[in-house]
Design a protein around this motif. Structure first.
Motif, short mmCIF file in Angstrom:
data_model
loop_
_atom_site.label_atom_id
_atom_site.label_comp_id
_atom_site.label_asym_id
_atom_site.label_seq_id
_atom_site.Cartn_x
_atom_site.Cartn_y
_atom_site.Cartn_z
N TYR A 285 93.77 -43.94 134.52
CA TYR A 285 93.74 -43.56 133.24
C TYR A 285 92.69 -43.36 132.27
O TYR A 285 91.48 -43.82 132.70
N PHE A 286 92.75 -42.41 131.47
CA PHE A 286 91.50 -42.02 130.77
C PHE A 286 91.72 -42.35 129.17
O PHE A 286 93.00 -42.12 128.69
N CYS A 287 90.68 -42.52 128.63
CA CYS A 287 90.76 -42.81 127.19
C CYS A 287 90.01 -41.62 126.88
O CYS A 287 88.89 -40.87 127.39
N ALA A 288 90.16 -41.08 125.64
CA ALA A 288 89.63 -39.91 124.97
C ALA A 288 89.28 -40.10 123.49
O ALA A 288 90.02 -40.88 122.77
N SER A 289 88.24 -39.43 122.60
CA SER A 289 88.15 -39.39 121.46
C SER A 289 87.96 -38.41 120.99
O SER A 289 87.66 -37.29 121.43
N SER A 290 88.02 -37.94 119.45
CA SER A 290 87.96 -36.67 118.97
C SER A 290 87.67 -37.13 117.29
O SER A 290 88.28 -37.95 116.86
N TYR A 291 86.60 -36.36 116.96
CA TYR A 291 86.56 -36.38 115.48
C TYR A 291 87.33 -35.45 114.64
O TYR A 291 87.22 -33.94 115.03
N GLN A 292 87.96 -35.60 113.62
CA GLN A 292 88.69 -34.88 113.01
C GLN A 292 88.44 -34.55 111.52
O GLN A 292 88.31 -35.79 110.89
#
Lengths: 112, 114
Positions: free
Chosen positions: B89-96
């Motif tokens: 399981y991978f968690c990811a984040s991004s700035y939009q």
């Protein structure tokens, strides 16, 4: 929904040669395409983004092309090194919230 | 910045047990995602969030739940674990803001359900 196809067979090349990996998408032309690198036991790391109106993008030894006619992106690593050995994933946007659809990745093995 | 952190790194669960996979990011990213990755398969989106208090289902949400009470944290809950949930399981984040942005991934949690 978008389907992305990457060669599931590993690509083996000799150090110093240029590695070329292929990413094909099957449905609509995406506004952009991203490439990631994934090492064993680690999370993917972003490498490059190319937009649909860009034919080519470069970053150091990396080059990405985007051909909307062929529905294909090519990822090149020039003067490849053993440290470039990894799995490379391509991804296209899907739906809202900048969600991505990922290909299964192509494993690159660079040997001395 | 620590980036995206995930705990635990490894976990073995028995069928029917429950657990929470933790994910935190210190980059003030508004978008966060949970993926699972099975051998030979691409990353599949489980759930995502566009900000605190807002979550939505991805491609494979069955058997999972999420919450997003703060910008930093995005835990993934497995209820009644099944062998089919054995995965990484991978968690990811991004700035939009305007335009596309890359996703930053955590190191992953390897889960085995037996």
């Amino acid at each position: 929904s978008q389907k992305i196809e990457q060669n599931s067979e590993a690509l083996n090349i000799q150090e110093g040669k240029t590695a070329t990996l292929t990413c094909n998408y099957t449905n609509y032309s995406p506004a952009y395409l991203q490439w990631y690198r994934q090492d064993p036991g680690r999370g993917p790391v972003f490498l490059l983004l190319i937009r649909e109106n860009e034919k080519e993008k470069r970053k150091e030894r990396l080059k990405v092309t985007f051909d909307t006619t062929l529905k294909q992106s090519l990822f090149h690593i020039t003067a490849s090194q053993p440290a470039d050995s990894a799995t490379y994933l391509c991804a296209t946007p899907t739906g809202t919230a900048s969600k991505l659809t990922f290909g299964t990745g192509t494993r690159l093995q660079v040997t001395l | 910045n620590a980036g995206v952190t995930q705990t635990p790194k490894f976990r073995i669960l028995k069928i029917g047990q429950s657990m929470t996979l933790q994910c935190a990011q210190d980059m003030n990213h508004n978008y966060m995602y949970w993926y699972r990755q099975d051998p030979g398969m691409g990353l599949k989106l489980i759930y995502y969030s566009v900000g605190a208090g807002i979550t939505d289902k991805g491609e494979v949400p069955n058997g999972y739940n999420v919450s997003r009470s703060t910008t930093e944290d995005f835990p993934l809950r497995l209820e009644l674990a099944a062998p089919s949930q054995t995965s990484v399981y991978f968690c990811a984040s991004s700035y939009q803001n305007r335009g596309p942005h890359e996703q930053y991934f955590g190191p992953g949690t390897r889960l085995t359900v037996t």
